[in-house]
Design a protein around this motif. Structure first.
Motif, mmCIF file in Angstrom:
data_model
loop_
_atom_site.group_PDB
_atom_site.id
_atom_site.type_symbol
_atom_site.label_atom_id
_atom_site.label_comp_id
_atom_site.label_asym_id
_atom_site.label_seq_id
_atom_site.Cartn_x
_atom_site.Cartn_y
_atom_site.Cartn_z
ATOM 1 N N ARG A 47 7.094 12.478 -1.812
ATOM 2 C CA ARG A 47 7.171 12.808 -3.239
ATOM 3 C C ARG A 47 5.780 12.838 -3.857
ATOM 4 N N ALA A 48 5.461 13.910 -4.547
ATOM 5 C CA ALA A 48 4.148 14.034 -5.187
ATOM 6 C C ALA A 48 4.066 13.146 -6.424
ATOM 7 N N LEU B 95 3.020 2.810 -12.306
ATOM 8 C CA LEU B 95 3.152 2.448 -10.888
ATOM 9 C C LEU B 95 4.570 1.964 -10.604
ATOM 10 N N ARG B 96 5.089 1.100 -11.447
ATOM 11 C CA ARG B 96 6.442 0.567 -11.270
ATOM 12 C C ARG B 96 7.476 1.700 -11.302
ATOM 13 N N ASP B 97 7.306 2.626 -12.252
ATOM 14 C CA ASP B 97 8.255 3.740 -12.369
ATOM 15 C C ASP B 97 8.238 4.631 -11.135
ATOM 16 N N PHE B 98 7.055 4.913 -10.601
ATOM 17 C CA PHE B 98 6.967 5.791 -9.431
ATOM 18 C C PHE B 98 7.317 5.069 -8.142
ATOM 19 N N ALA B 99 6.659 3.944 -7.894
ATOM 20 C CA ALA B 99 6.845 3.237 -6.617
ATOM 21 C C ALA B 99 8.233 2.643 -6.484
ATOM 22 N N LEU C 268 0.872 -1.175 0.000
ATOM 23 C CA LEU C 268 0.000 0.000 0.000
ATOM 24 C C LEU C 268 0.903 1.217 0.000
ATOM 25 N N MET C 269 0.616 2.177 -0.855
ATOM 26 C CA MET C 269 1.413 3.395 -0.881
ATOM 27 C C MET C 269 0.485 4.596 -0.808
ATOM 28 N N ALA C 270 0.784 5.504 0.137
ATOM 29 C CA ALA C 270 0.061 6.770 0.254
ATOM 30 C C ALA C 270 0.972 7.878 -0.275
ATOM 31 N N TYR C 271 0.368 8.859 -0.929
ATOM 32 C CA TYR C 271 1.117 9.939 -1.573
ATOM 33 C C TYR C 271 0.175 11.105 -1.784
ATOM 34 N N GLU D 243 14.030 5.381 -6.695
ATOM 35 C CA GLU D 243 14.812 5.598 -5.474
ATOM 36 C C GLU D 243 14.360 6.859 -4.732
ATOM 37 N N GLU D 244 14.017 7.918 -5.460
ATOM 38 C CA GLU D 244 13.566 9.160 -4.815
ATOM 39 C C GLU D 244 12.264 8.934 -4.048
ATOM 40 N N THR D 245 11.365 8.150 -4.616
ATOM 41 C CA THR D 245 10.109 7.839 -3.927
ATOM 42 C C THR D 245 10.398 7.054 -2.657
ATOM 43 N N LEU D 246 11.244 6.048 -2.764
ATOM 44 C CA LEU D 246 11.510 5.154 -1.636
ATOM 45 C C LEU D 246 12.303 5.823 -0.517
#
Length: 167
Positions: free
Chosen positions: A126-127, A142-146, A38-41, A149-152
């Motif tokens: 990260r927005a 989804l794969r590109d964002f989640a 689950l990812m919140a953003y 490295e910057e997202t994580l």
């Protein structure tokens, strides 16, 4: 070098902008078993844009004691974790101060969560404007964002136990 303040920081919920939560499942990078994620953003759409929402999400996480870029916190080991998960009617519901979000979860997500007894939750500063709630998101997007490295590194990471019947 200075340390960040340890106390609560000023917070305005409106600065979060529109929040989204997305669910997916797949093989955990370090294991060969599926994980329910689950990812919140934020969409980055508050007055002031993505910088304002990043600061607001960071403050929310700081005030909750959830370290950005820190270790993965385990809600089964720390019942005082300020984030909880409920699964009901095919939806995952994440609760924490100022945030109560729900999203539909597919059957394979439910199976992975039940098999493990928890879901891997991350909330990133990260927005992600492309992740508007109710708008389909491609697997590649989804794969590109989640997976970025910057997202994580700009996220708090938690394992949220599934409540057992009777909890």
């Amino acid at each position: 070098m200075t340390s960040p303040p340890s106390g609560r920081l000023p917070f305005r919920a409106a600065d979060l902008g529109t929040l989204g939560v997305i669910a997916w499942s797949g093989e955990h990078p370090e294991e060969e078993q599926d994980m329910a994620f689950l990812m919140a953003y934020s969409l980055g759409d508050a007055e002031g844009g993505p910088e304002t929402t990043a600061n607001a999400v960071g403050t929310l996480l700081h005030n909750a004691g959830l370290p950005v870029g820190g270790p993965v916190l385990d809600g089964a080991q720390d019942p005082r974790l300020p984030v909880s998960l409920v699964v009901e009617g095919g939806e995952a519901v994440v609760n924490m101060t100022y945030v109560n979000a729900r999203c539909a979860v597919p059957p394979e997500w439910l199976a992975a969560a039940r098999d493990r007894g928890h879901a891997y939750f991350l909330m990133t500063t990260r927005a992600w404007p492309e992740g508007a709630p109710g708008t389909p998101v491609s697997e590649q997007s989804l794969r590109d964002f989640a997976g970025d490295e910057e997202t994580l590194t700009n996220a708090a990471h938690c394992l949220l136990p599934l409540p057992r019947p009777g909890d």
